[in-house]
Design an enzyme around this catalytic site. Structure first.
Site, PDB file in Angstrom:
ATOM      1  N   ASP A 367       0.868  -1.162   0.000  1.00 14.97           N
ATOM      2  CA  ASP A 367       0.000   0.000   0.000  1.00 14.97           C
ATOM      3  C   ASP A 367       0.917   1.228   0.000  1.00 14.97           C
ATOM      4  O   ASP A 367       2.107   1.113   0.303  1.00 14.97           O
ATOM      5  CB  ASP A 367      -0.883  -0.032   1.254  1.00 14.97           C
ATOM      6  CG  ASP A 367      -1.748   1.207   1.381  1.00 14.97           C
ATOM      7  OD1 ASP A 367      -2.287   1.654   0.360  1.00 14.97           O
ATOM      8  OD2 ASP A 367      -1.852   1.730   2.499  1.00 14.97           O
ATOM      9  N   ASP A 555      -1.627  -0.857   5.961  1.00 15.29           N
ATOM     10  CA  ASP A 555      -1.886  -0.408   7.334  1.00 15.29           C
ATOM     11  C   ASP A 555      -3.303   0.050   7.591  1.00 15.29           C
ATOM     12  O   ASP A 555      -3.724   0.140   8.735  1.00 15.29           O
ATOM     13  CB  ASP A 555      -0.945   0.745   7.690  1.00 15.29           C
ATOM     14  CG  ASP A 555      -1.417   2.059   7.105  1.00 15.29           C
ATOM     15  OD1 ASP A 555      -1.409   3.076   7.822  1.00 15.29           O
ATOM     16  OD2 ASP A 555      -1.798   2.074   5.916  1.00 15.29           O
ATOM     17  N   ASP A 559      -7.372  -1.790   3.917  1.00 18.97           N
ATOM     18  CA  ASP A 559      -6.447  -2.847   3.513  1.00 18.97           C
ATOM     19  C   ASP A 559      -6.835  -4.218   4.057  1.00 18.97           C
ATOM     20  O   ASP A 559      -6.238  -5.217   3.672  1.00 18.97           O
ATOM     21  CB  ASP A 559      -5.024  -2.525   3.984  1.00 18.97           C
ATOM     22  CG  ASP A 559      -4.421  -1.350   3.232  1.00 18.97           C
ATOM     23  OD1 ASP A 559      -4.658  -1.268   2.017  1.00 18.97           O
ATOM     24  OD2 ASP A 559      -3.740  -0.527   3.854  1.00 18.97           O
TER      25      ASP A 559
END
Length: 662
Positions: A367, A555, A559
């Site tokens: 990410d 995080d 996600d």
């Protein structure tokens, strides 16, 4: 106050303030030693039936018993035959009485295990007139067990030391008074004081003071970290060179060190492929070799290939050598050691099966926000429409974003300063799109380009990317933010590439411009931008199908689905609880540094495990064949069992101290 575990061993006395309690100076030790995933001293079945005594007796007593047996054996070498038998029998009984007692227990339980094999071997040797060999079998077996217990005990102590990072006490500050209390009794939002040299008992934010912190127990990093006001400290860190006054942000159970211990203790529940194979193997292996041994003792004499005495002896060698203890004990220990070593490096795995996944991983996806970037944003520009002030755009955006936990929302609120949120109502957050809210009777939209498209608005005259603010169907401003990059993100990606990860990609919901800028800073070539959460999952599944094993690191709450979609999902500490819960592993210290080292550790653990399998099977196969043909004596069978076990366990323990040469 009674002990929370219900054992009643805590007695506490009041201090001069009624609301304070002091625990007595006695240490209340629950005695949890989780290297074998159990809480008390007891006997373990390893699947082969051999009972391994983790808590019976002491080393010096065992050594004294063995020494006495050896002395009797040596004396028998210098006496006449009449005394030989009694001396050797005494040596066998002294060194093997625990084994013989365990054999009786196993017979009563109708279990076929190694103790029965050893007892049969000793008794049969005496009946066959091989008194010296019978005594030697008992002595060597005792010696092997002692070596095995020593190796396992040392490994367990090493693993336990990795987990001994959680303080049980905290210094609570209340109404200007300091009082030492149980850390588990401290509530979120309480003020605590951490003195120089102490471990931080709970996750907290520093209110006053500055110091250096030793984070090695959490991250594996040897360098001290500078801590000051506003910084977050995690339980398990050691404060050096100063003291801190902090406000707790998580409970004792949810703090970093508790999570480390919980994950490590439960790691045995998720077994890897090799562990499951060995467990199934042991259940069918022992009965099969028992049948083969009986056939070896009976069939050749029936076909005139020798006498019963010779073939019974060979069958006994066959039985002793066949026990699979080396595999059933050392393989789980190897993977558990890998979990412990990764924990010390800073990556917490929720099961030993993920050691194998990490070891074979050849692709990884990140990410962007909060992962490759630090999770912090800052407002770089505010563009307001004609007739609208910059302050008004910021105020309306801050009120709407005050209901969001997104890092950009925090940056906007920080830039806006103190705001009144009482006028907000009907707030709706759409992940990946934006926020709708009714503020002071006006319909406010706050979000990215998707929000504009969904509401038929045009960003003409405004920056191409940012957080757009609309009021009653009119675009009134745009807030431009920028990410704060993690200082070592590029270096970590380079190390991952050197570790053999062929594909390193970024999946982000940000627009092309921001995604490209971040990718350029960290040296990434493969980037997928503008993704909704479900599109991230789809892209991750495709990457997983194209890889031997895939990793995803993220995080945020968005996600959680994609973390679950990867072969191994790794959550960044300090991110959302949903992400950490959905992940298979966690970087609780909140940085990427442990990733490359953890991959090398996992590969080392897998190599050790499979080396032990090949080594144990090769030695056993050789002794079994040679024993059946009459070329392997009983001492060789003892080595193939207990000797191989001790060597395999020692090899497994090397994972705990593994460091890759740079």
């Amino acid at each position: 106050m009674a002990c929370r575990c219900g054992c009643g061993h805590h007695e506490e006395k009041s201090c001069k303030h009624d609301h304070h309690v002091h625990a007595e100076e006695k240490i209340h030790n629950h005695g949890r030693e989780h290297a074998c995933s159990c809480e008390e001293e007891h006997e373990h079945g390893c699947g082969c039936g051999h009972e391994h005594h983790h808590g019976q007796g002491t080393a010096w007593k065992e050594a004294a018993v063995l020494a006495a047996a050896v002395v009797l054996f040596v004396i028998s070498l210098f006496t006449d035959e009449k005394w030989d038998i009694w001396l050797l029998a005494a040596a066998a009984v002294i060194s093997g009485y625990e084994t013989f007692a365990d054999a009786v227990k196993s017979l009563l339980k109708l279990k076929l295990d190694e103790t029965i094999l050893m007892t049969i071997a000793v008794i049969a040797a005496f009946f066959l007139g091989e008194y010296g060999e019978g005594a030697m079998v008992a002595i060597l077996f005792k010696l092997g067990e002692m070596a095995e217990d020593l190796a396992v005990s040392k490994s367990r102590r090493s693993i336990r030391a990795l987990l001994d990072i959680r303080p049980e006490k905290a210094v609570l500050s209340e109404n200007g008074e300091l009082c030492e209390v149980d850390a588990e009794s401290v509530t979120v939002g309480s003020e605590i004081v951490v003195r120089a040299g102490d471990r931080v008992p709970l996750d907290a934010v520093v209110l006053q003071g500055s110091c250096d912190a030793d984070c090695s127990a959490l991250t594996g990093e040897s360098e001290l970290r500078q801590i000051g006001e506003g910084d977050e400290v995690l339980s398990g860190m050691i404060v050096t060179g100063g003291s801190l006054r902090c406000r707790t942000i998580r409970s004792f159970e949810d703090s970093a060190s508790s999570k480390i211990i919980e994950i490590a203790e439960n790691a045995h529940e998720n077994k890897g492929t090799a562990e499951k194979l060995i467990t199934r193997f042991a259940k069918v292996y022992t009965p099969i070799v028992m049948v083969l041994a009986i056939l070896l003792a009976v069939l050749p004499p029936l076909f005139s290939a020798g006498d019963f005495e010779t073939w019974i002896y060979r069958a006994l060698v066959f039985l002793v050598a066949s026990c699979p203890c080396a595999l059933v004990i050392s393989i789980p220990l190897t993977f558990f050691s890998g979990v412990g070593r990764c924990s010390r490096a800073g990556l917490l795995l929720k099961g030993s099966k993920f050691i194998e996944v990490l070891a074979k991983a050849d692709s990884i996806a990140f990410d962007k926000t909060g992962t490759l970037t630090s999770g912090e944003h800052r407002v770089s520009d505010v563009v307001a429409a004609e007739g609208v002030s910059r302050e008004e755009v910021l105020r309306l955006a801050a009120v709407a974003e005050s209901f969001s936990s997104h890092p950009i929302a925090k940056a906007i609120m920080k830039e806006a300063g103190a705001i009144d949120t009482s006028g907000a109502a009907e707030v709706l957050e759409k992940p990946g799109v934006g926020i709708e809210a009714l503020i002071e009777g006006r319909k406010i939209l706050c979000g990215g380009a998707r929000m504009l498209e969904a509401n038929g608005l045009s960003a003409e005259g405004f920056p191409e990317s940012g957080i757009y603010v609309a009021a009653d169907g009119r675009l009134i401003g745009c807030i431009v933010t920028e990410d704060v990059m993690r200082s070592n993100a590029g270096e970590i990606l380079e190390k991952l590439s050197h570790a053999g990860l062929k594909r390193i990609i970024m999946l982000t919901g940000d627009g092309e411009e921001k995604a490209a800028a971040t990718a350029k800073k960290v040296g990434l070539r493969e980037v997928y931008h503008g993704l909704l959460p479900e599109q991230k999952v789809e892209r991750m599944r495709k990457l997983r199908d194209e890889s031997r094993a895939s990793i995803y690191v993220g995080d945020g709450i968005n996600d959680a689905p994609v973390l679950a979609a990867a072969d191994i999902g790794i959550a960044i500490g300090g991110g959302s609880d949903a992400a950490i819960e959905a992940a298979d592993a966690a970087l609780l210290a909140g940085n990427l540094s442990p990733l490359p080292e953890a991959i090398w550790i996992a590969r080392r653990a897998k190599l050790v495990a499979y080396t032990n399998i090949v080594f144990a099977l090769a030695i056993k196969a050789a002794v079994l064949i040679l024993g059946a043909l009459g070329y392997a004596p009983m001492w060789a069978a003892i080595f193939a069992d207990v000797g191989v076990m001790a060597l395999s366990v020692l090899n497994a323990a090397t994972v705990l101290i593994y460091r890759r040469k740079k």
